[in-house]
Write a protein that holds these residues in place. Structure first.
Motif, PDB file in Angstrom:
ATOM      1  N   UNK A   1      -1.994  15.891  -5.256  1.00 40.67           N
ATOM      2  CA  UNK A   1      -1.590  14.676  -4.144  1.00 40.67           C
ATOM      3  C   UNK A   1      -0.398  13.597  -5.293  1.00 40.67           C
ATOM      4  N   UNK A   2       0.614  13.234  -4.697  1.00 42.03           N
ATOM      5  CA  UNK A   2       1.558  12.752  -5.122  1.00 42.03           C
ATOM      6  C   UNK A   2       0.894  11.036  -4.926  1.00 42.03           C
ATOM      7  N   UNK A   3       1.360  10.658  -3.857  1.00 40.03           N
ATOM      8  CA  UNK A   3       0.907   8.842  -3.455  1.00 40.03           C
ATOM      9  C   UNK A   3       0.793   8.551  -2.173  1.00 40.03           C
ATOM     10  N   UNK A   4       0.131   7.654  -2.078  1.00 43.39           N
ATOM     11  CA  UNK A   4      -0.053   7.624  -0.758  1.00 43.39           C
ATOM     12  C   UNK A   4       0.727   6.015  -0.299  1.00 43.39           C
ATOM     13  N   UNK A   5       1.429   6.223   0.504  1.00 40.19           N
ATOM     14  CA  UNK A   5       2.264   5.480   0.285  1.00 40.19           C
ATOM     15  C   UNK A   5       1.681   4.041   1.680  1.00 40.19           C
ATOM     16  N   UNK A   6       2.086   2.960   1.458  1.00 38.48           N
ATOM     17  CA  UNK A   6       1.228   2.121   2.608  1.00 38.48           C
ATOM     18  C   UNK A   6       2.286   0.792   2.754  1.00 38.48           C
TER      19      UNK A   6
END
Lengths: 111, 850
Positions: free
Chosen positions: B640-645
């Motif tokens: 898992x890299x990022x969870x952009x928001x």
């Protein structure tokens, strides 16, 4: 290389985690050393990757291709034979190889 | 010869297809193309109009862009309607007063929705369902409405009813005929369809003629029916069929049919030899074709005819009518209709199968000799569509007992599936993109050797997807025919696929590469199998990746927990969950970058990347980062890299829910999860979708009623728009689905296969995936969740672990026997920061130094 070989001790065999490599500085040259798992076999080749143009080969993965042991460059994955130094993908490329031996658990390199 | 001035009136799906076809031809430079559209935007996908309600995004429907037209020299007049044609002078005039000449004119004016002449049909909140503007008006009206009625129970009407329901309104369908989809479906099928749709909470009123619409008591309107009954509603949508838009042709003197439609011949030419008409405005053999596939066919034929006229190739293609068979999912109900669905051919025989408990209705219509299939109706289960359609289109001889085609296969002795070998070369496999069996074979001759490859190359099965199963059969059959034994072995050391190795590891409780190699492999391993097995071990047991037995498996980046750059230095990316970061932490990053002279850049995943760190500096830098509360960002891992928001409802005036909060929660949940390839998430706080969740492996978008979940999107080299997986989920269900989805992907994907490619190769596609994840059809749900829970429980920050182990830290030095650093690492300054010196700069600097 038959004349009076000049052996330089670099590190203990156990300083290299099995199946990985390290880089040693021997007479001003960067030498990549690789240790195989479950054996005392150690290989020494130049650390400079002529394809990727950086001193990185000691950080590559050891690969067995049809029985030929190589290191896959961490940059662009060219394979260099641990015995001959030849590049499998590009025959115009090769890296130097060095003699290496174990002396009472210490790795010694001739370079 | 001077350029041919081609003017295309109407920039809908068919008009656009025509232009596209001309631009693809070898003679494209011979044409000067102009197009007019009365709508304010370029061509979009009208077929999937109702998806506008799912994501509220007009752009996702776009078929092209203004820039594409401009780049290709096509002049576009948007929001300008052509109002007159002078056939003699070969000239057009537009509403805005443009007058332009043409050599060839193409009318692709489409159709308009038929509004029944009912008194009161012009009251407020009465709409038609045709353009994005119509939908925008409906959406606005729906805000204050409770009930919505669709007049017309055809295909489009039922789509519209779904849209009304999705907007949170109580939906009703009013149909004049005694059943739904009267054109495509027979009585038995219609009855089943009706009960299924009623089950979904949509009111169905058949055999109802509306006599007038007046003011209501509880609602805005009251619809009064001829039988004396009435229905109250706040909104009315007319979807009672289409009429060809032939006014322009009629007024300019072109021949039109008695009941409308511009008459055309087999080359799509009208009564004027320089004017073509294509799509829903055209009348061929007294027939109007209200589907997009025949429209596309006409576009290609008309464009081909013009090209032929110039090239004089003697190649003349003709429009010879079109198959109007359809398969679709209406509110989750499979509906398909093929050929003569009503059995009106003289002498036709009918076989019917009705399974009431399972709600499945199937009918086939065969000829008087029981030899050829003429038509079919399928409700509730349309899996046989592909096979039956091929029987009908290619006139394939039916089996001795034709009913075996629709009877359920309960024994193992009845193999009724149509062998793909029986199909002729010309058999159309994909009707959306007009791909024949021959096209697919040609693609495979040219090197495609998987369903995924063939889909990419030919576009087959990328439209409605109805032909996916047939395509898979065909590709497998062709591979067999060619004697290709597709080798899915991971590499020379393991005669297994990644999926098989995953199971061997899991089931055999194998904890090291050496053990796996001893039990199931040969040799010493290589740079293919080692990282793959390393990743599988990490997904299964989640042990520290630099543990002695795992360290030799780690690839370039994992082995030093950093991202190697071209000069052998590393970049460092601490986790910034959801992209939320405090001022204090920002200051720490700045201080560290300054102290070590690192180049800093903001990443696409809303984090900060620090470049130019040498091996010996990595632990020093990470010590400071960990002390300041940072964790590893796993930018180096297939994980898992990022969870952009986006900033979400906390600050944004338009935000519907707290996207940042959810993003942080999700990122913390899945951080460190090793997978076949990297995984990216995004969470948007409303349908404006500022976090761009629809190009992520998992995208989450807030709605008024919860969260919509999208899966298998991708940016990068081959972008893929994510597919809507589930709507209006509460958070617990959302998390459950993501847990299952990710573990199912980790179990079954190939090495280095992103979710997008994995999905494209997943047999059964979206329906199958939903079945596995939502309906738990494989009974794996709890197992997958438990595996995920174990991963979450065993999370560790790999840098924190490494910093505590002096033995591991020894490796972080360029030389094992010296504190010297790599003299080949040389930086120069650019725009106030460092960058690696290039070869020339390096030799100059080294020369200067010596």
């Amino acid at each position: 290389m038959t004349q009076a070989t000049n052996w330089t001790p670099v590190c203990a065999l156990t300083d290299i985690a099995p199946n990985t490599g390290v880089c040693a500085l021997v007479n001003g040259q960067q030498v990549a050393l690789f240790r195989l798992a479950d054996s005392e076999a150690v290989y020494a080749i130049g650390n400079y990757d002529p394809a990727g143009k950086a001193n990185v080969l000691s950080r590559g993965l050891i690969a067995d291709l049809d029985g030929v042991l190589s290191v896959a460059s961490p940059l662009y994955k060219q394979h260099y034979c641990l015995k001959s130094g030849n590049c499998q993908e590009d025959e115009t490329l090769s890296v130097p190889t060095y003699e290496v031996r174990l002396n009472e658990g210490q790795i010694e390199v001739a370079a | 010869m001077s350029k041919q001035r081609v003017v295309v009136v109407g920039n809908g799906m068919v008009g656009h297809k025509y232009i596209e076809t001309l631009l693809e031809s070898d003679l494209r430079d011979q044409f000067e193309i102009t197009t007019f559209s009365e709508e304010p935007r370029v061509a979009y996908d009208r077929v999937h109009l109702s998806s506008y309600f799912e994501n509220g995004d007009a752009d996702s429907l776009a078929l092209t862009t203004l820039a594409f037209y401009q780049d290709n020299g096509v002049k576009v007049h948007l929001g300008d309607k052509v109002v007159g044609i002078d056939l003699e002078a070969k000239q057009l005039t537009s509403e805005k007063g443009e007058t332009i000449g043409y050599d060839k004119l193409v009318l692709a004016t489409g159709s308009y929705p038929f509004v029944p002449p009912i008194e009161g049909n012009d009251r407020d909140n009465c709409f038609v369902y045709r353009t994005i503007e119509d939908l925008e008006a409906m959406t606005a009206a729906a805000k204050d409405a409770k009930v919505g009625v669709v007049v017309g129970g055809g295909l489009l009407g039922l789509e519209a009813a779904k849209a009304v329901k999705d907007m949170g309104l109580q939906a009703h369908v009013v149909e004049f005929a005694p059943r739904l989809m009267a054109v495509q479906v027979d009585e038995g099928g219609g009855a089943l369809l009706q009960s299924k749709i009623e089950e979904l909470g949509v009111g169905v009123h058949t055999s109802k003629a509306t006599s007038k619409i007046v003011a209501g008591e509880d609602c805005l309107h009251r619809m009064e029916f001829a039988d004396g009954e009435h229905l109250e509603t706040d909104m009315i949508l007319f979807s009672a069929g289409i009429r060809p838009q032939d006014e322009l042709a009629r007024s300019s003197g072109l021949t039109v049919g008695p009941r409308g439609g511009i008459e055309i011949n087999n080359q799509c030419l009208t009564s004027d030899p320089d004017v073509y008409a294509i799509g829903e405005c055209a009348l061929w053999n007294n027939r109007i074709f209200g589907l997009v596939a025949p429209g596309y066919q006409m576009a290609k034929i008309a464009a081909g005819h013009l090209v032929e006229e110039i090239a004089q190739s003697g190649e003349l293609h003709s429009f010879t009518g079109a198959d109007m068979s359809t398969k679709l999912k209406l509110m989750g109900v499979d509906v398909a209709s093929i050929g003569d669905a009503h059995g009106t051919t003289p002498g036709a025989n009918v076989y019917t199968y009705f399974d009431q408990p399972s709600q499945v209705y199937k009918k086939i219509v065969v000829d008087d000799k029981n030899e050829k299939l003429l038509g079919a109706v399928l409700i509730g289960d349309a899996e046989d569509y592909g096979t039956l359609l091929q029987y009908m289109l290619n006139g394939i001889h039916l089996p001795e007992f034709p009913d075996t085609l629709i009877l359920p296969q309960r024994g193992d002795d009845t193999q009724t599936g149509l062998g793909v070998a029986a199909l002729p070369e010309t058999a159309q496999i994909c009707s959306c993109h007009d791909v024949s069996k021959g096209d697919i074979r040609a693609a495979m001759d040219a090197g495609c050797c998987s369903v995924g490859d063939v889909k990419t190359e030919t576009k087959a099965a990328t439209g409605c997807g109805g032909c996916a199963a047939l395509l898979t059969n065909l590709v497998n059959h062709e591979l067999e025919e060619r004697g290709v034994e597709v080798n899915h072995d991971l590499c020379e050391h393991f005669p297994y696929t990644r999926q098989e190795i995953y199971h061997l590891v899991r089931v055999g409780n194998i904890k090291s590469f050496a053990e796996l190699l001893e039990k199931h492999g040969t040799g010493h391993g290589c740079e293919i199998c080692k990282p793959a097995v390393g990743s599988i071990m990490a997904s299964c047991w989640n042990e520290y990746v630099l543990k002695d037995e795992h360290i030799g498996l780690q690839d370039t980046n994992d082995i030093y927990l950093g991202n190697m750059q071209k000069d052998g230095t590393y970049s460092i990316v601490p986790r910034v969950a959801g992209g939320e970061i405090t001022a204090d932490k920002l200051i720490v990053l700045g201080e560290v970058a300054k102290e070590y002279g690192l180049y800093t850049k903001i990443t696409g995943g809303q984090r900060i990347d620090l470049f130019g760190a040498q091996l010996h500096e990595l632990p020093l830098i990470w010590k400071q980062l960990v002390d300041a509360g940072f964790e590893t960002g796993h930018a180096y891992g297939k994980s898992l890299r990022t969870v952009k928001s986006c900033v979400g409802s906390t600050w944004c005036r338009y935000g519907v829910d707290d996207s940042v909060g959810l993003a942080i929660e999700v990122e913390d949940r899945y951080k460190g999860l090793r997978s076949p390839h990297k995984i990216k998430f995004a969470v948007s706080g409303c349908t404006r979708e500022c976090a761009e969740a629809q190009c992520k492996d998992v995208g989450i978008i807030a709605t008024e009623n919860g969260w919509n979940m999208y899966v298998c999107g991708n940016g990068g080299m081959k972008p893929r728009h994510a597919d809507l997986f589930a709507t209006d989920l509460d958070k617990a269900t959302l998390i459950k689905y993501i847990d299952r989805f990710l573990m199912f992907y980790i179990r079954t994907a190939d090495r280095l296969q992103r979710t997008s490619v994995w999905f494209d190769n997943l047999e059964g596609g979206m329906d199958y995936l939903k079945d596995v994840i939502i309906n738990d059809s494989l009974g794996l749900g709890e197992e997958l969740e438990a595996e995920m829970a174990s991963n979450i429980d065993t999370y560790q920050c790999e840098w924190a672990t490494t910093l505590e182990d002096p033995e591991k830290l020894k490796r972080f030095s360029h030389f094992i026997n010296s504190d010297a650093t790599d003299s080949e690492v040389v930086f120069v300054e650019e725009r106030g920061q460092i960058r690696p010196a290039n070869e020339t700069e390096k030799s100059e600097l080294i020369a200067k130094a010596s």
